[in-house]
Motif scaffolding. Structure first.
Motif, PDB file in Angstrom:
ATOM      1  N   LYS A  41      -6.079  -2.279  -5.646  1.00  0.00           N
ATOM      2  CA  LYS A  41      -4.978  -1.388  -4.642  1.00  0.00           C
ATOM      3  C   LYS A  41      -5.019  -0.505  -5.588  1.00  0.00           C
ATOM      4  N   ILE A  66       0.551  -1.500  -0.226  1.00  0.00           N
ATOM      5  CA  ILE A  66      -0.126  -0.046   0.435  1.00  0.00           C
ATOM      6  C   ILE A  66       0.593   1.364   0.293  1.00  0.00           C
ATOM      7  N   SER A  99      -8.409   2.329  -2.374  1.00  0.00           N
ATOM      8  CA  SER A  99      -8.174   0.529  -2.678  1.00  0.00           C
ATOM      9  C   SER A  99      -9.605   0.225  -2.022  1.00  0.00           C
TER      10      SER A  99
END
Length: 592
Positions: free
Chosen positions: A183, A108, A167
């Motif tokens: 994502k 992330i 996301s």
């Protein structure tokens, strides 16, 4: 009525029941996840702590798991609509309730900052939050900003915010704890204020406004999340511009969604009225506090009645009355830090402040510690709001941050131009209580209900009732009492009940069970109660109808327990799961 009409009628009733069920069960903010990651050689106790605000005292579930996830300045988490904990994030990973990285939940916010801070907290506040998908009760959006490292070694701001992503997490039968299906999807790219990112429910009661601000500018970006996804809706220039020291602040919407408030040390506090239908700001105001000069942070939080604003500036907590024409003149100093240093080294001065599900405000310390400060009665003017320094001592250390959560329970703006989805402002009953320190049978009840409540009816379980919003009640005898609050408005009524042990001290901390899954909801076919890998010793359930009559009960002796409900009429029901004579989960269910 012909066969087609009958089918249409039945289908419409099912839809109504589903909508009502969803509206009645929105406890997304019930739990907070906090805690350090760790280096194994460090003797300080690390791990994760789940704070649950369902009843006092705040219960804390500690686990040594999750040490690889550093929840520093910025933390995000969410529970499901019934209050069961779901996910959290350190802005580098998306993590499930078992402290495992969700499938596809790695990487992330990719980039140099993520790599540099992989073993530390992501270096910004208000960097992310979760929002439930408007069109799917089993999907959640994670809104997150990314940071970048400046290539100019002489830049006044070596780290800056350059991207806003989303996301998406979905829950299904194959992935009951969730899977990341989208994502790092880019929403905006630029140079953004590092401490300003917020969300507010749209006036239609379904969609979400998401607000981001351009750095060293007064430009605000208004994005809209609706069933079609997320997109930039419009831009608006208003208020005073931010400065390069934009990491020194905070932002929020008031609980009723009528005001947007932001702070930085340089620009100080700015307040805007907000139109939930159009997503437009108006009537800007600024508050300058001389005591801020020379300090490094200015954090803010608003009371649940949206009338009072709190500002923490290291040694001080100030209070302002938002209803006053000249807000700055209402300034009141409600707390001064007592100078306590943890282990004679680490400052416990005031830092981040957040409003919890129990409508108290919790305040972190300026350095890592096992303490939290609390404002007991944030809706009360002056020092009677009762700021308690280090009121909570935690079983482990945490660092600075507590989760950013919008008000998930805002309903539609009745009668407005955007109240066009046919959603009613269904009230949501919820309450907490405080025991009197001198009399264990004297209980002060605190209404935490939401969505345009007009009437309150309390049943204390001993034959006594009250129609006050926040009553006190003196129980005559010790024992267990089923206390219910029935709230109503012009559209509907709703009941929330829980069992209270009166007159004797609790034998153990209130249990948070992360792995009790109840499904399906709405109920069709049998109701399943899944204990996952938890013990089911001394466990049973009780099922009540909306009139508080017990309709079913039984033991829960298996990992997955099936309850036959075909004989029940469609409507709202309340399920209590009881372990060792203590209700550990209370859920509202819909039978269709």
């Amino acid at each position: 009525m012909n066969k087609t009409d009958i089918i249409k009628f039945i289908y419409s009733m099912i839809i109504v029941l589903i909508v009502n069920c969803i509206a009645y069960s929105q406890y997304y903010n019930r739990n907070w996840m906090i805690g350090y990651g760790s280096k194994e050689s460090n003797p300080i106790k690390f791990g994760k702590m789940l704070l649950n605000f369902d009843q006092p005292p705040v219960s804390v579930l500690y686990t040594p798991k999750g040490k690889q996830f550093e929840l520093g300045f910025s933390v995000a988490c969410i529970s499901d609509k019934t209050g069961g904990f779901l996910f959290y994030s350190d802005n580098k990973f998306l993590v499930d309730s078992n402290h495992e990285i969700l499938p596809n939940g790695d990487s992330i916010n990719p980039g140099k900052i993520r790599d540099i801070y992989i073993n530390d907290g992501y270096p910004t506040s208000t960097a992310s939050f979760f929002l439930p998908a408007p069109n799917n009760s089993n999907a959640y959006y994670f809104i997150h900003r990314a940071l970048e490292l400046s290539t100019n070694s002489n830049a006044p701001k070596p780290i800056f915010s350059n991207k806003l992503y989303y996301s998406k997490i979905e829950i299904n039968k194959d992935y009951p704890y969730g899977i990341v299906t989208e994502k790092n999807k880019l929403l905006l790219e630029g140079n953004f204020v590092m401490s300003h990112l917020a969300a507010c429910k749209h006036g239609n009661g379904r969609d979400w406004w998401i607000i981001l601000e351009e750095s060293e500018s007064n430009k605000h970006f208004l994005l809209l999340l609706n069933p079609n996804g997320i997109f930039l809706h419009h831009e608006q220039n208003i208020g005073n511009p931010s400065t390069y020291r934009d990491w020194t602040g905070d932002c929020l919407f008031t609980h009723d969604g009528t005001k947007y408030i932001k702070s930085t040390v340089d620009a100080q506090i700015q307040i805007f009225d907000f139109d939930r239908c159009t997503g437009r700001f108006f009537n800007p105001k600024q508050i300058i506090i001389p005591a801020v000069m020379g300090e490094s942070t200015l954090m803010i939080c608003a009371s649940s009645n949206s009338k009072l604003l709190y500002a923490s500036i290291a040694k001080y907590i100030f209070q302002f009355d938002l209803s006053q024409q000249n807000i700055v003149f209402s300034l009141d100093t409600v707390a001064i830090w007592d100078g306590f240093q943890h282990n004679n080294t680490f400052s416990t001065a005031f830092y981040q402040m957040k409003l919890a599900a129990n409508h108290k405000i919790y305040i972190t310390c300026k350095s890592g510690s096992p303490y939290m400060h609390v404002i007991d009665y944030p809706n009360i003017r002056g020092k009677e709001c009762n700021v308690k320094q280090r009121a909570i001592q935690l079983p482990a250390y945490y660092a600075f941050g507590i989760p950013t959560m919008p008000n998930y329970n805002l309903g539609p703006l009745d009668g407005s131009n955007c109240d066009n989805l046919g959603l009613n402002s269904l009230p949501l009953a919820y309450w907490s209580y405080d025991k009197d320190s001198n009399d264990s049978k004297l209980i002060k009840f605190r209404d935490l209900s939401s969505i345009n409540v007009l009437k309150w009816n309390w049943d204390f379980g001993d034959g006594s009732i009250s129609d006050l919003q926040n009553p006190s009640h003196n129980f005559t005898y010790s024992g267990n009492y089923n206390v219910c609050l029935n709230v109503s408005n012009n559209d509907e009524q709703n009941v929330y009940c829980r069992s209270l042990e009166i007159g004797s001290s609790d034998s153990s901390a209130y249990l948070i069970n992360l792995k009790i899954n109840v499904y399906p909801n709405p109920i069709y076919g049998n109701l399943l109660i899944d204990f996952a890998d938890n013990t089911t010793d001394n466990s049973y359930y009780e099922l009540f109808n909306q009139h508080e009559n017990k309709v079913k009960s039984g033991t829960l002796s298996k990992r997955i327990n099936s309850i036959e409900v075909e004989d029940l009429t469609p409507g709202i029901y309340y399920l209590s799961i009881i372990i060792d004579n203590r209700a550990v989960r209370t859920l509202k269910l819909c039978k269709i």
